[in-house]
Design an enzyme around this catalytic site. Structure first.
Site, short mmCIF file in Angstrom:
data_model
loop_
_atom_site.label_atom_id
_atom_site.label_comp_id
_atom_site.label_asym_id
_atom_site.label_seq_id
_atom_site.Cartn_x
_atom_site.Cartn_y
_atom_site.Cartn_z
CB ALA A 267 -0.92 -0.01 1.22
CG HIS A 442 -23.67 20.61 25.23
ND1 HIS A 442 -22.41 20.08 25.39
CD2 HIS A 442 -24.39 20.26 26.34
CE1 HIS A 442 -22.37 19.45 26.55
NE2 HIS A 442 -23.56 19.53 27.15
#
Length: 463
Positions: A267, A442
């Site tokens: 790779a 949040h």
């Protein structure tokens, strides 16, 4: 057959260029010698993400007890079915391209395309029969293939590239991954997650060497925690198949050593597909395995353009798509802005995920910037704690004089979905103050972006 535009290659650069051209009223055709969608849809981006999702689901099952869920008996990965699912996903995406071509009245010409002259392409099908297609404009989008190292010749069975890595008939008990870029990191995570013993070998000092050094170090810690053996500063000197094993000769910090595995995955990058497409015959300029183009992807030959992996810039699917649109719109005479290669996001879909845009801290210092750096760990994130994904952090780099965002470097759960905010921020030349004052939801992972910006200016609340 005569067209306004002929595209050679139907990957994420080619098919997007063809569709945009059709939208702009051009009579368009695409030459493709294999599957529609190219490597990305069939042998790259999409099927690898399907494999990674299977690994992620398996990991959830292994850790179900951490979430208060009891499962009787052990969960086991079925490698053949995991691969089958991945192939089905890829096949579905390829059919989707076929549908889009039909919808946009784009002709598909099967075969190998080769430039004959300005405005002429020879297409040779699998039976060896050739025909000539004429077009006012031709875009080359032939992509790339797995790169081979001199001492690591791929045989497709024991020493393999990414294509074979996603279609192995049997799960290897052990795997050596050579190279730790996006492809290497993702396959290392995938095979390790389903029980293969993985060793990852990187020639440079850090994993994912193009990323910020702090990100690289965090990935190495995470991989080692997952029992992946990491060998950095290590060169591959050669490999040979002995029986049912592959022996790999390495040279690292301790000198030469030999390690073995069932399979070795190379790779180490890609080579461009620019051979045998008529470049030499027409005198199309190339440099270091790339076709030379201007800011709008025109070659030195009128009417011939090139995009994607075969030109300058990062070899990324989303870059090829953007180049295809830019190129076609310029051909159509629209007022086009060149692509800003300093604002290209990159993403690695291992666990933890990695995403980044802009320059690293080291690059900023080397470029002479006076900088402010803000970092917010996911250990301090309520959403990350609730999700059980506290590994990683958000790191932002700002120009201390102007407050301008120079770079963003993320590692953690779902960060590949969060990086786009930073791309838009850089595009709009947002300052740290503007990011700090932009209210984030949040609890969310994304509020760590706001906190990291605040940390750079000593205004952070939650650490």
């Amino acid at each position: 057959m005569k067209y306004d535009l002929l595209v050679i290659g139907s990957g994420p650069g080619g098919y997007v260029a063809a569709i945009r051209a059709s939208q702009l009223g051009m009579k368009t055709a695409v030459v493709e010698r294999a599957e529609l969608g190219g490597i990305c849809l069939n042998w790259g981006c999409i099927p690898t993400k399907a494999l990674l999702k299977s690994a992620q689901v398996f990991n959830y099952l292994k850790h179900a007890g951490d979430y208060g869920i009891e499962i009787e008996g052990a969960a086991n990965p079925n490698f053949e079915k995991i691969v089958e699912r991945s192939r089905n996903v890829a096949n579905g995406m390829s059919k989707g391209i076929q549908f889009l071509f039909g919808k946009n009245k784009i002709d598909v010409i099967n075969g190998h395309g080769k430039l004959l002259a300005q405005g002429k392409v020879q297409v040779t099908n699998q039976d060896g029969k050739s025909s000539t297609v004429e077009a006012k404009n031709i875009i080359l989008a032939t992509g790339a293939r797995s790169k081979e190292l001199p001492g690591l010749k791929q045989d497709g069975e024991k020493i393999i590239g990414y294509r074979e890595a996603m279609t192995l008939k049997k799960q290897p008990q052990s795997l050596i991954v050579v190279g730790s870029g996006a492809i290497g990191a993702e396959f290392a995570y995938f095979y390790n997650s389903i029980g293969t013993q993985v060793t990852i070998v990187e020639y440079l000092p850090n994993l994912v060497p193009l990323e910020d050094e702090d990100v690289s170090k965090q990935l190495e810690r995470s991989f080692k925690k997952s029992k992946i053996k990491v060998l950095t500063n290590t060169a591959v000197k050669g490999a040979k198949v002995i029986g049912d094993k592959v022996e790999v000769l390495l040279e690292g910090k301790k000198g030469e050593e030999t390690i073995e595995a069932d399979v070795v995955l190379s790779a180490v990058g890609v080579d461009t597909n620019i051979a045998n497409i008529g470049l030499e015959e027409l005198g199309v300029k190339t440099y270091r395995d790339k076709i030379v183009v201007d800011d709008y992807y025109k070659t030195n030959i009128d009417g011939i353009y090139a995009i994607g992996d075969i030109v300058h810039g990062p070899a990324l699917a989303h870059v090829a798509s953007a180049e295809g649109i830019c190129c076609v719109e310029k051909i159509a005479g629209l007022d086009v802005e060149p692509i800003d290669y300093n604002n290209i996001p990159s993403a690695v879909y291992s666990v933890p995920e990695i995403a980044s845009v802009g320059i690293t801290e080291k690059q900023a210092i080397e470029a002479g910037y006076e900088i402010k750096v803000g970092k917010f760990p996911f250990t301090a994130s309520g959403k990350a704690a609730a999700a059980g994904s506290k590994e990683g952090f958000i790191k932002l780099i700002f120009d201390a004089k102007l407050g301008e965002l120079l770079g963003a470097h993320f590692i953690g759960d779902n960060v590949t979905e969060m990086i786009s905010e930073m791309v838009v921020a850089k595009k709009l030349e947002a300052t740290a103050h503007e990011i700090i004052k932009s209210i984030h939801p949040h609890p969310s992972m994304s509020e760590a972006i706001m906190e990291a910006a605040a940390a750079a200016y000593d205004e952070v609340i939650h650490i």
